[in-house]
Design an enzyme around this catalytic site. Structure first.
Site, PDB file in Angstrom:
ATOM      1  N   TYR A  33     -17.576  13.479  -8.145  1.00 23.72           N
ATOM      2  CA  TYR A  33     -18.003  12.288  -7.589  1.00 23.72           C
ATOM      3  C   TYR A  33     -19.128  11.678  -8.148  1.00 23.72           C
ATOM      4  O   TYR A  33     -20.179  12.275  -8.695  1.00 23.72           O
ATOM      5  CB  TYR A  33     -17.759  12.311  -5.932  1.00 23.72           C
ATOM      6  CG  TYR A  33     -19.058  12.705  -5.439  1.00 23.72           C
ATOM      7  CD1 TYR A  33     -19.255  14.294  -5.457  1.00 23.72           C
ATOM      8  CD2 TYR A  33     -20.020  12.186  -4.652  1.00 23.72           C
ATOM      9  CE1 TYR A  33     -20.351  14.742  -4.942  1.00 23.72           C
ATOM     10  CE2 TYR A  33     -21.220  12.700  -4.128  1.00 23.72           C
ATOM     11  CZ  TYR A  33     -21.217  14.090  -4.405  1.00 23.72           C
ATOM     12  OH  TYR A  33     -22.557  14.525  -3.772  1.00 23.72           O
ATOM     13  N   LYS A 149     -21.146  17.667 -10.553  1.00 24.39           N
ATOM     14  CA  LYS A 149     -21.214  16.695  -9.210  1.00 24.39           C
ATOM     15  C   LYS A 149     -19.830  16.811  -8.481  1.00 24.39           C
ATOM     16  O   LYS A 149     -18.896  15.882  -8.605  1.00 24.39           O
ATOM     17  CB  LYS A 149     -21.710  15.554  -9.410  1.00 24.39           C
ATOM     18  CG  LYS A 149     -22.047  14.651  -8.078  1.00 24.39           C
ATOM     19  CD  LYS A 149     -23.071  13.644  -8.539  1.00 24.39           C
ATOM     20  CE  LYS A 149     -23.210  12.703  -7.152  1.00 24.39           C
ATOM     21  NZ  LYS A 149     -24.155  13.274  -6.107  1.00 24.39           N
ATOM     22  N   GLU A 182     -33.198  22.544  -4.370  1.00 22.46           N
ATOM     23  CA  GLU A 182     -33.093  21.058  -4.093  1.00 22.46           C
ATOM     24  C   GLU A 182     -32.525  20.676  -2.632  1.00 22.46           C
ATOM     25  O   GLU A 182     -32.354  21.450  -2.010  1.00 22.46           O
ATOM     26  CB  GLU A 182     -31.987  20.486  -5.128  1.00 22.46           C
ATOM     27  CG  GLU A 182     -30.580  20.991  -4.538  1.00 22.46           C
ATOM     28  CD  GLU A 182     -29.441  20.345  -5.692  1.00 22.46           C
ATOM     29  OE1 GLU A 182     -29.835  19.077  -6.197  1.00 22.46           O
ATOM     30  OE2 GLU A 182     -28.475  21.153  -5.967  1.00 22.46           O
ATOM     31  N   LEU A 207     -28.391  19.809  -8.815  1.00 22.42           N
ATOM     32  CA  LEU A 207     -27.781  18.665  -9.532  1.00 22.42           C
ATOM     33  C   LEU A 207     -28.839  17.978 -10.225  1.00 22.42           C
ATOM     34  O   LEU A 207     -30.195  17.477  -9.808  1.00 22.42           O
ATOM     35  CB  LEU A 207     -26.949  17.856  -8.319  1.00 22.42           C
ATOM     36  CG  LEU A 207     -26.332  16.558  -8.857  1.00 22.42           C
ATOM     37  CD1 LEU A 207     -25.101  17.056  -9.892  1.00 22.42           C
ATOM     38  CD2 LEU A 207     -26.181  15.595  -7.975  1.00 22.42           C
TER      39      LEU A 207
END
Ligand code: PDD
Length: 303
Positions: A33, A149, A182, A207
């Site tokens: 996505y 992702k 993250e 990411l």
């Protein structure tokens, strides 16, 4: 006005926008996505999002469901039909519909595409930014390719829920060596006592956020000192400022980590300045990127 979604070739009111129960996205979270910011009706940093999408698809050997230029038309059309001026457009591509089996389906199975768009309340987001958010840390239990992702977000879902339950807005993942990777849906940053901005280098452990890249370009342009390196939770707690970056939050100051105040306990000046400057560096050109620039573009992991 009812919201409209694009589903495999049709623009449909949300209540009719459904996918097949044998879609591999639903059965196996076999899909990818993107979330792209919309400002003034324009897609922000579209080319970067499309390059990352190309990389995600490539890493999973999912083919493009349509020409990238056709996809660009669909994204704009969904934004237009939902009358989104300021918000975000969501794009999901899965490996398609096939009887449940782990191995890839035959080549004849077409990837599925879903696109939705929604408005955001900019004033409310700016108010949150003026107060800052709290973050809670949590072990990074995710798989080892979070650089792709994918829609496989259960680790992120559990982390975000943990944050909510303790009154925090974001969770920061911590690896086995005690370093922050993250956020559950953002990249993590700190500003050291001597004013150096630090965020983890982009490898398989995070990411590579588009917002992160835009901020790095901005720092370079402004001649601000930054380092792409790991930092621990205790370094973050002792830092001058902390913030997160994502398409949803842009630059959002962090004022508490695990209940401990960061710096003065108020949003940092640098964090707020970068939030203000974000759109000066972001690409708002609505450039018509060519399919070849996507296919031949730099591998995002190389930069
Ligand atoms: N999330 N890291 C993770 C795990 C993310 O989910 C996101 C974005 C980011 C930041 O990437 P970007 O700057 O390109 O938005 C980093 C999106 C917004 C989401 O899942 O809704």
């Amino acid at each position: 006005m009812s919201r409209v979604a694009y589903v495999n070739g049709c623009y449909l009111p949300l209540r009719y926008a459904v996918v097949n129960i044998e879609d591999r996205g639903y059965q196996l979270s076999d899909g990818v996505y993107e979330v792209c910011v919309v400002r003034g009706g324009r897609l922000i940093d579209e080319a970067r999002h499309m390059r990352r999408l190309a990389r995600s698809l490539g890493e999973l050997s999912i083919r493009w469901p349509m020409e990238p230029s056709a996809l660009a038309v669909v994204l704009r059309e969904v934004v237009r039909r939902n009358r989104v001026r300021d918000g975000a457009v969501y794009l999901q591509i899965t490996r398609g519909v096939a009887p449940r089996n782990h191995q890839f389906p035959p080549e004849t199975v077409k990837p599925s595409v879903v696109v939705t768009a929604r408005s955001v309340d900019i004033a409310a987001a700016d108010k949150t930014a003026s107060e800052g958010i709290a973050v809670v840390t949590t072990p990074d239990i995710r798989w080892k390719r979070v650089d792709i992702k994918t829609v496989s977000l259960i680790g992120n879902v559990l982390a975000k829920q943990k944050a909510k339950e303790v009154g925090a807005a974001e969770a920061w993942f911590v690896d086995d060596e005690g370093y922050v990777t993250e956020g559950a849906s953002s990249n993590a940053w700190i500003v050291t006592a001597d004013g150096v901005l630090v965020t983890r280098g982009a490898n398989n452990a995070i990411l590579r956020g588009v917002t992160r890249d835009v901020i790095l370009d901005l720092l370079q342009k402004k001649g601000l000192r930054f380092e792409e390196r790991r930092f621990t939770v205790s370094e973050a707690i002792e830092s001058n400022e902390a913030f997160i970056t994502s398409a949803g939050n842009l630059v959002m100051p962090v004022v508490r980590i695990d209940g401990k105040a960061i710096g003065s306990g108020r949003p940092g000046a640098l964090s707020l300045e970068l939030r203000r400057l974000f759109f000066t560096q972001a690409d708002q050109s609505s450039l018509w990127w060519s399919p070849s620039s996507i296919a031949d573009g730099p591998n995002l992991s190389d930069k």
